[in-house]
Scaffold this active site. Structure first.
Site, PDB file in Angstrom:
ATOM      1  CE  LYS A   1      -4.145  -1.572   2.529  1.00 19.05           C
ATOM      2  NZ  LYS A   1      -4.110  -2.970   2.206  1.00 19.05           N
TER       3      LYS A   1
ATOM      4  CG  MET B   1       2.909  -4.931  15.293  1.00 20.15           C
ATOM      5  SD  MET B   1       4.661  -4.962  14.942  1.00 20.15           S
ATOM      6  CE  MET B   1       5.296  -4.490  16.509  1.00 20.15           C
TER       7      MET B   1
ATOM      8  CE  LYS C   1      10.610  -3.927   7.162  1.00 19.91           C
ATOM      9  NZ  LYS C   1       9.652  -3.768   8.259  1.00 19.91           N
TER      10      LYS C   1
ATOM     11  CE1 TYR D   1       0.057  -3.765   7.421  1.00 24.67           C
ATOM     12  CE2 TYR D   1      -1.625  -3.744   5.710  1.00 24.67           C
ATOM     13  CZ  TYR D   1      -0.305  -3.716   6.089  1.00 24.67           C
ATOM     14  OH  TYR D   1       0.669  -3.651   5.125  1.00 24.67           O
TER      15      TYR D   1
ATOM     16  N   GLY E   1      11.907  -9.525  13.646  1.00 26.89           N
ATOM     17  CA  GLY E   1      12.337  -8.204  13.176  1.00 26.89           C
ATOM     18  C   GLY E   1      11.424  -7.076  13.645  1.00 26.89           C
TER      19      GLY E   1
ATOM     20  CB  ALA F   1      11.728 -12.253  20.071  1.00 20.83           C
TER      21      ALA F   1
ATOM     22  N   GLY G   1      -2.775  -3.132  12.830  1.00 20.14           N
ATOM     23  CA  GLY G   1      -1.562  -2.401  12.504  1.00 20.14           C
ATOM     24  C   GLY G   1      -1.673  -1.409  11.352  1.00 20.14           C
TER      25      GLY G   1
HETATM   26  P1  NDP Z   1       9.660 -12.420  11.765  1.00 18.30           P
HETATM   27  O1  NDP Z   1       9.571 -13.568  10.823  1.00 18.30           O
HETATM   28  O2  NDP Z   1      10.947 -11.699  11.906  1.00 18.30           O
HETATM   29  O3  NDP Z   1       9.260 -12.932  13.267  1.00 18.30           O
HETATM   30  C1  NDP Z   1       8.125 -13.715  13.457  1.00 18.30           C
HETATM   31  C2  NDP Z   1       7.833 -13.850  14.946  1.00 18.30           C
HETATM   32  O4  NDP Z   1       6.572 -14.518  15.091  1.00 18.30           O
HETATM   33  C3  NDP Z   1       8.850 -14.685  15.728  1.00 18.30           C
HETATM   34  O5  NDP Z   1       8.991 -14.132  17.013  1.00 18.30           O
HETATM   35  C4  NDP Z   1       8.189 -16.072  15.786  1.00 18.30           C
HETATM   36  O6  NDP Z   1       8.563 -16.827  16.900  1.00 18.30           O
HETATM   37  C5  NDP Z   1       6.742 -15.663  15.935  1.00 18.30           C
HETATM   38  N1  NDP Z   1       5.773 -16.680  15.501  1.00 18.30           N
HETATM   39  C6  NDP Z   1       5.467 -17.044  14.231  1.00 18.30           C
HETATM   40  N2  NDP Z   1       4.500 -17.980  14.233  1.00 18.30           N
HETATM   41  C7  NDP Z   1       4.182 -18.214  15.537  1.00 18.30           C
HETATM   42  C8  NDP Z   1       3.266 -19.078  16.187  1.00 18.30           C
HETATM   43  N3  NDP Z   1       2.463 -19.895  15.510  1.00 18.30           N
HETATM   44  N4  NDP Z   1       3.200 -19.050  17.532  1.00 18.30           N
HETATM   45  C9  NDP Z   1       4.009 -18.224  18.252  1.00 18.30           C
HETATM   46  N5  NDP Z   1       4.920 -17.384  17.688  1.00 18.30           N
HETATM   47  C10 NDP Z   1       4.998 -17.388  16.351  1.00 18.30           C
HETATM   48  O7  NDP Z   1       8.457 -11.443  11.342  1.00 18.30           O
HETATM   49  P2  NDP Z   1       8.388  -9.871  11.571  1.00 18.30           P
HETATM   50  O8  NDP Z   1       8.850  -9.608  12.957  1.00 18.30           O
HETATM   51  O9  NDP Z   1       9.044  -9.156  10.449  1.00 18.30           O
HETATM   52  O10 NDP Z   1       6.803  -9.562  11.420  1.00 18.30           O
HETATM   53  C11 NDP Z   1       5.870  -9.930  12.430  1.00 18.30           C
HETATM   54  C12 NDP Z   1       4.489  -9.374  12.099  1.00 18.30           C
HETATM   55  O11 NDP Z   1       4.470  -7.949  12.169  1.00 18.30           O
HETATM   56  C13 NDP Z   1       4.007  -9.727  10.688  1.00 18.30           C
HETATM   57  O12 NDP Z   1       2.667 -10.157  10.788  1.00 18.30           O
HETATM   58  C14 NDP Z   1       4.092  -8.423   9.924  1.00 18.30           C
HETATM   59  O13 NDP Z   1       3.101  -8.349   8.922  1.00 18.30           O
HETATM   60  C15 NDP Z   1       3.823  -7.403  11.026  1.00 18.30           C
HETATM   61  N6  NDP Z   1       4.405  -6.064  10.749  1.00 18.30           N
HETATM   62  C16 NDP Z   1       3.543  -4.980  10.627  1.00 18.30           C
HETATM   63  C17 NDP Z   1       4.025  -3.704  10.375  1.00 18.30           C
HETATM   64  C18 NDP Z   1       3.054  -2.550  10.244  1.00 18.30           C
HETATM   65  O14 NDP Z   1       3.458  -1.471   9.795  1.00 18.30           O
HETATM   66  N7  NDP Z   1       1.809  -2.702  10.645  1.00 18.30           N
HETATM   67  C19 NDP Z   1       5.472  -3.448  10.225  1.00 18.30           C
HETATM   68  C20 NDP Z   1       6.295  -4.639  10.395  1.00 18.30           C
HETATM   69  C21 NDP Z   1       5.754  -5.887  10.634  1.00 18.30           C
HETATM   70  P3  NDP Z   1       9.874 -17.805  16.860  1.00 18.30           P
HETATM   71  O15 NDP Z   1      11.049 -16.914  17.104  1.00 18.30           O
HETATM   72  O16 NDP Z   1       9.650 -18.760  17.987  1.00 18.30           O
HETATM   73  O17 NDP Z   1       9.885 -18.462  15.533  1.00 18.30           O
END
Ligand code: NDP
Length: 266
Positions: A16, A213, A66, A215, A130, A128, A235
């Site tokens: 977007k 986060m 990123k 949306y 990105g 935890a 988000g």
């Molecule tokens: P990453 O892939 O870096 O991290 C994913 C995280 O989710 C990890 O901590 C992982 O845990 C956890 N996770 C995934 N699946 C499960 C599950 N089934 N149960 C428990 N924990 C889970 O992703 P990002 O940090 O980049 O993104 C996370 C979210 O934030 C996304 O949905 C993204 O769309 C959203 N986002 C929104 C933004 C906005 O502007 N609104 C900006 C940036 C991100 P583990 O370490 O144990 O694998």
């Protein structure tokens, strides 16, 4: 001459950002165009150098680049350094400056748009990855009573704690039973695949905020929070606010996001 900006990602068609930045440009009467660039997975640095040669002034960076953007930048802002990731690049005077506006976007959405202050609150950050890493320091800067980072794999949360947030507490989902929080932020990607997080009843304190986060869809996290009678938000506001912050970094002028947020929700 019209200035050019872009968002770089793979995939990118869903983004977007071009729409949002064109709205910002119109609202602030800035002469710029903003386009989406699909970057081959193995050609991020090459694409950036090509775009700079074409005269681009800056770009946003999204999944999965990123970290590569962080590594490519000649200089980093302090918040990009903390975040360990870059979502905004500025090209000026032959230098690539890397910034990260995600944390500022989240904090502004919660505090200004939703009217929920962090100061003195018990904050729970789920995830935890990105996104969590990018918002940890900006949340701590608002002086919550406590910040707890809860992640499925504890090692990743511990790494976050050691590197940028020694004052945060680190737990796993099993430890959540019997605890209560005022602000719960879902920064996991579990919602992408409609997976429910193992959250206990009673997690949300009275008048708590549940913020996802993600949306554009009702995640199981939001559905659970609604069922618990808690105020919820997704988000979209964060997306707009991080974009507005990037626009400010490039242009020195801040778009009025409040007007746009209500427009998006209609
Ligand atoms: P990453 O892939 O870096 O991290 C994913 C995280 O989710 C990890 O901590 C992982 O845990 C956890 N996770 C995934 N699946 C499960 C599950 N089934 N149960 C428990 N924990 C889970 O992703 P990002 O940090 O980049 O993104 C996370 C979210 O934030 C996304 O949905 C993204 O769309 C959203 N986002 C929104 C933004 C906005 O502007 N609104 C900006 C940036 C991100 P583990 O370490 O144990 O694998």
């Amino acid at each position: 001459m019209t200035d050019i900006y872009a968002v770089l990602g793979n995939p990118i068609a869903h983004s977007k950002s071009p729409f949002i930045h064109q709205l910002f440009a119109k609202q602030t009467q800035q002469d710029l165009v903003y386009r989406a660039e699909l970057v081959p997975l193995d050609a991020f640095a090459q694409t950036v150098s090509q775009l700079r040669a074409e005269g681009l002034k800056g770009c946003n960076v999204t999944v999965p680049f990123k970290l590569e953007a962080w590594l490519l930048a000649d200089q980093l802002t302090p918040r990009a350094k903390d975040a360990g990731a870059v979502n905004t690049l500025v090209f000026q005077d032959g230098v690539i400056l890397g910034d990260n506006t995600d944390g500022a976007g989240l904090v502004r959405d919660i505090q200004v748009n939703l009217g929920v202050g962090f100061a003195g609150k018990r904050v729970l950050l789920l995830g935890a990855g990105g996104a969590a890493q990018g918002v940890t320091q900006p949340i701590l800067a608002e002086h919550p009573a406590s910040l707890t980072i809860c992640n499925r794999s504890i090692a990743k949360a511990q790494h976050l704690q050691t590197t940028i947030a020694p004052s945060a507490e680190v737990i796993t989902f099993d430890d959540l039973a019997g605890r209560q929080y005022d602000i719960v932020i879902n920064a996991t990607s579990a919602g992408l695949t409609d997976q429910q997080l193992p959250l206990p009843n009673g997690l949300f304190a009275e008048r708590a905020l549940a913020y996802d986060m993600m949306y554009g869809r009702e995640t199981p996290f939001i559905a659970f929070a609604r069922q618990q009678g808690t105020q919820v938000a997704d988000g979209l506001g964060m997306l707009l606010e991080q974009a507005a912050e990037a626009f400010f970094v490039w242009r020195g002028i801040r778009p009025d996001t409040a007007v746009l947020i209500s427009g998006f929700q209609e």
